[in-house]
Design an enzyme around this catalytic site. Structure first.
Site, PDB file in Angstrom:
ATOM      1  N   HIS A  29     -87.417  -1.531  16.089  1.00 34.25           N
ATOM      2  CA  HIS A  29     -86.894  -2.191  14.882  1.00 34.25           C
ATOM      3  C   HIS A  29     -86.539  -1.189  13.788  1.00 34.25           C
ATOM      4  CE1 HIS A  29     -87.816  -6.512  15.869  1.00 34.25           C
ATOM      5  NE2 HIS A  29     -88.482  -5.871  16.822  1.00 34.25           N
ATOM      6  N   ASP A  52     -83.214   2.390   6.712  1.00 34.88           N
ATOM      7  CA  ASP A  52     -83.771   1.114   7.179  1.00 34.88           C
ATOM      8  C   ASP A  52     -83.201   0.810   8.550  1.00 34.88           C
ATOM      9  OD1 ASP A  52     -85.294  -1.202   6.983  1.00 34.88           O
ATOM     10  OD2 ASP A  52     -84.535  -1.702   5.003  1.00 34.88           O
TER      11      ASP A  52
HETATM   12  P1  ADP Z   1     -89.123  -4.853   6.680  1.00 34.52           P
HETATM   13  O1  ADP Z   1     -89.296  -5.525   7.993  1.00 34.52           O
HETATM   14  O2  ADP Z   1     -89.076  -3.342   6.710  1.00 34.52           O
HETATM   15  O3  ADP Z   1     -90.112  -5.316   5.642  1.00 34.52           O
HETATM   16  P2  ADP Z   1     -86.664  -6.417   6.395  1.00 34.52           P
HETATM   17  O4  ADP Z   1     -85.706  -6.494   5.241  1.00 34.52           O
HETATM   18  O5  ADP Z   1     -85.994  -6.286   7.712  1.00 34.52           O
HETATM   19  O6  ADP Z   1     -87.689  -5.250   6.090  1.00 34.52           O
HETATM   20  O7  ADP Z   1     -87.530  -7.743   6.450  1.00 34.52           O
HETATM   21  C1  ADP Z   1     -88.324  -8.126   5.368  1.00 34.52           C
HETATM   22  C2  ADP Z   1     -88.679  -9.599   5.491  1.00 34.52           C
HETATM   23  O8  ADP Z   1     -89.782  -9.876   4.640  1.00 34.52           O
HETATM   24  C3  ADP Z   1     -87.530 -10.497   5.065  1.00 34.52           C
HETATM   25  O9  ADP Z   1     -87.485 -11.623   5.895  1.00 34.52           O
HETATM   26  C4  ADP Z   1     -87.910 -10.865   3.634  1.00 34.52           C
HETATM   27  O10 ADP Z   1     -87.455 -12.136   3.258  1.00 34.52           O
HETATM   28  C5  ADP Z   1     -89.427 -10.850   3.684  1.00 34.52           C
HETATM   29  N1  ADP Z   1     -89.948 -10.469   2.363  1.00 34.52           N
HETATM   30  C6  ADP Z   1     -89.805  -9.295   1.738  1.00 34.52           C
HETATM   31  N2  ADP Z   1     -90.378  -9.332   0.505  1.00 34.52           N
HETATM   32  C7  ADP Z   1     -90.875 -10.565   0.341  1.00 34.52           C
HETATM   33  C8  ADP Z   1     -91.565 -11.244  -0.710  1.00 34.52           C
HETATM   34  N3  ADP Z   1     -91.839 -10.671  -1.867  1.00 34.52           N
HETATM   35  N4  ADP Z   1     -91.948 -12.508  -0.504  1.00 34.52           N
HETATM   36  C9  ADP Z   1     -91.649 -13.114   0.667  1.00 34.52           C
HETATM   37  N5  ADP Z   1     -91.004 -12.538   1.687  1.00 34.52           N
HETATM   38  C10 ADP Z   1     -90.618 -11.287   1.545  1.00 34.52           C
END
Ligand code: ADP
Length: 474
Positions: A153, A360
Site C-alpha cells: 500500500h 504517499d
Molecule cells: P493512510 O492510509 O496513510 O492514513 P490514506 O489517505 O490512504 O492514508 O487513508 C486515510 C483514511 O483514513 C481515509 O479513508 C480517511 O478518510 C481516514 N481518515 C484520515 N483522517 C481522519 C480523521 N481525522 N477522522 C476520520 N477518518 C480519517
C-alpha cells in the site's frame, strides 16, 4: 468461487474509524466468502497463537494477540521506524536496529504458523502491506502451495534508497515466494523491477520477473475507494448536518480542508507554511478563508511522530497569532478523529481539498474529497505530485509540496476558479474515482493472481523451503 484469504497487520475493528488500508480491504471483501486474518491490536503476556474468531457477513475474521516485544520490535520497530520512513524516502528517520529485524521475522513466522492450519489448497491468499512482506515465504516453508499474492500500500523506493536497508536482498528474495506482487503505481512497479534486474541479477519478460530461481508478476494496481458507499454516507443526516453547520458560518466555498493522520509523510508542516505564504502574498484573504486541518495523532510510540505533533501545533499557533483578529482566525487545527459521515460533510462543504503529502502510496483522502462534491458546484482538488493518486488524478491542480510558493499559487487558483472549469475538472476526476473503485481494484488483482499462479513453473513453490532457514539478518 475460491475463498479469498486476506492477511493484514490490523483488521477492521468495531471500535474507532479504520485507516485507508482497512477501508480498502473491507470493500474488497464484500460479497464473497472470505477470511481476514491479522493482529487484534491487543497484547498478551506470552504469545500462544490462540485465535479469536468472529464473523461479519460472509467474512470470518480471525485475530491473534502479540507480546510486548513483538509490538516494540515488529510494529513500532521494523515496520514503523525502519520500513515506513525508508519507503517514504526518509532515510534520515529510518532506525535499523537488529532487534527490530529479528522481531519482524519472528512475528511473520508466528502469523504464518497460526494461519497455515486454516488454509485450504484452493484458497486465494492475499497478503497486505509492509508489515508482512516475508509472510508468503513463511507460508511456503510450511507447505502452502496455492495462489499467493502480495500488495504494497505504500511506495516502493528507488533502488539507491532501498539499498540503505541492511539485508535488503533477503527481503526481496522472500518476496519471490509470491506469484503476484502488486504496487500502487507504474513508477513503484518500475522501481521494484529495477532493483530485481540491477541488484538481484534478475531478468524480465514483460511484467514477469525472474530471480532467486523463481518468477513472479509485478504490476501496478492503484487502490480505489468504495465510492458508492462513501457517496451514500455523504447523503446521511450527519453528513448533511455537518455541511450545513459549516455553511451557516458563511464558510461554504472558502473553506480549505486537509485530512490526514499526523504523519511526517503527509507534509502537514510544509502545508501550513504554504498557507502562511499565501496569507503573506494575499493579506486581504485572511478574513475570507479558513484552513481546517483535521489530523488525529498516530504512532505516538515512535519518536519522530512526537516531534511532528509539536511542530504542527507551533506552526498553527504562529499563523493564528500573526493573522487572527478578535472575531476570526485563519487556521483551525483539529487533533482528533471524526466519524466518516462527518468527514464526508466537511469535504462537501470545502471549496478546496488540500492534499499535499511529501510521499504517499496512493492517498484515499484525495479520492474521498472528489467523490462527495456537488456536481453543480464542485470544489477543487490541490494534489501533491508525490502522492500515488497523482498518476490517476491529472485534472487536479498538481503541485510540488516542497515548494510553498507553488502551493500558495495553486490555492489562489483554486479559490478563484470559475464554475465551468471546476465542473470540467471534477467530472474528469469523478469518472476515474467511479471506474477505478475498490471493487475494480480487487477484481483486477484476483484475476491477475490466478493468471500469475498459472504461469508459475510447476513445483516451483517447493524451492522456497530452501530459504526457510534464512532470516532477514542474512
Ligand atoms: P493512510 O492510509 O496513510 O492514513 P490514506 O489517505 O490512504 O492514508 O487513508 C486515510 C483514511 O483514513 C481515509 O479513508 C480517511 O478518510 C481516514 N481518515 C484520515 N483522517 C481522519 C480523521 N481525522 N477522522 C476520520 N477518518 C480519517
Amino acid at each position: 468461487m475460491s475463498r479469498l484469504v486476506v492477511v493484514s497487520n490490523r483488521v477492521a475493528s468495531a471500535a474507532g474509524p479504520a485507516g485507508g488500508l482497512a477501508i480498502a480491504i473491507g470493500a474488497a471483501l464484500k460479497g464473497r466468502p472470505a477470511l481476514w486474518f491479522g493482529w487484534s491490536g491487543e497484547r498478551t503476556a506470552r504469545f500462544d497463537g490462540a485465535l479469536c474468531v468472529r464473523r461479519v457477513g460472509e467474512t470470518e475474521i480471525v485475530t491473534v494477540e502479540l507480546e510486548d516485544a513483538d509490538v516494540e520490535e515488529y510494529y513500532n520497530g521494523y515496520a514503523n521506524a525502519a520500513l515506513w520512513p525508508l519507503f517514504h524516502s526518509r532515510t534520515d528517520l529510518a532506525a535499523y536496529d537488529r532487534s527490530f529485524s529479528e522481531g519482524y521475522a519472528r512475528v511473520n513466522r508466528r502469523f504464518a504458523a497460526a494461519l497455515r492450519p486454516l488454509l485450504k489448497p484452493d484458497d486465494l491468499v492475499w497478503v497486505h502491506d509492509y508489515h508482512l512482506i516475508p509472510l508468503g515465504h513463511e507460508l511456503r516453508a510450511l507447505g502452502f502451495a496455492g495462489a499467493l499474492g502480495f500488495f504494497l500500500h505504500i511506495p516502493w523506493p528507488a533502488p539507491q534508497l532501498f539499498m540503505t536497508l541492511p539485508h535488503h536482498r533477503n527481503l526481496v528474495a522472500a518476496m519471490f515466494a509470491y506469484d503476484l506482487v502488486g504496487l500502487q503505481t507504474e513508477e513503484c512497479a518500475a522501481a521494484f523491477a529495477s532493483y530485481v534486474l540491477g541488484e538481484a541479477g534478475g531478468a524480465a519478460r514483460g511484467d514477469r520477473l525472474f530471480a532467486f530461481g523463481r518468477s513472479l508478476t509485478a504490476r501496478a494496481f492503484p487502490v480505489g475507494l468504495d465510492t458508492a458507499d462513501f457517496q451514500l454516507l455523504a447523503a446521511s443526516p450527519t453528513a448533511v448536518r455537518t455541511c450545513d453547520r459549516i455553511a451557516a458560518h458563511g464558510l461554504f466555498r472558502s473553506l480549505i480542508v486537509g485530512v490526514d493522520r499526523l504523519d511526517y509523510a503527509k507534509g502537514i508542516p510544509e502545508r501550513l507554511q504554504a498557507f502562511e505564504h499565501y496569507l503573506q502574498a494575499h493579506p486581504d484573504m485572511a478574513r475570507k478563508v479558513l484552513y481546517l486541518q483535521i489530523a488525529p495523532s498516530s504512532r505516538e510510540a515512535v519518536a519522530a511522530y512526537q516531534a511532528l505533533g509539536d511542530a504542527v501545533l507551533t506552526l498553527a499557533g504562529r499563523i493564528n497569532a500573526a493573522w487572527a483578529e478578535i472575531d476570526n482566525a485563519p487556521v483551525l487545527y483539529v487533533n482528533r478523529n471524526l466519524s466518516r459521515a462527518e468527514l464526508a460533510g466537511v469535504y462537501r462543504a470545502a471549496g478546496v481539498g488540500l492534499v499535499t503529502p511529501l510521499r504517499d502510496g496512493m492517498n484515499l483522502v484525495a479520492k474521498e474529497y472528489v467523490a462527495v462534491q456537488s456536481p453543480e458546484d464542485p470544489g477543487v482538488l490541490v494534489l501533491s505530485r508525490f502522492a500515488g493518486a497523482a498518476a490517476q488524478m491529472k485534472d487536479a491542480l498538481i503541485v510540488n509540496p516542497y515548494a510553498r510558493e507553488e502551493v500558495a499559487d495553486a490555492l489562489d487558483e483554486a479559490l478563484h476558479m470559475g464554475r465551468g472549469e471546476r465542473i470540467r475538472r471534477w467530472q474528469s476526476l469523478m469518472d476515474g474515482v467511479t471506474r477505478c473503485d475498490a471493487q475494480a481494484w480487487r477484481d483486477a488483482f484476483i484475476a491477475a493472481l490466478r493468471e500469475a499462479r498459472r504461469k508459475a513453473a510447476p513445483g516451483q513453490s517447493d524451492r522456497h523451503v530452501d530459504w526457510a532457514a534464512r532470516s532477514l539478518r542474512g
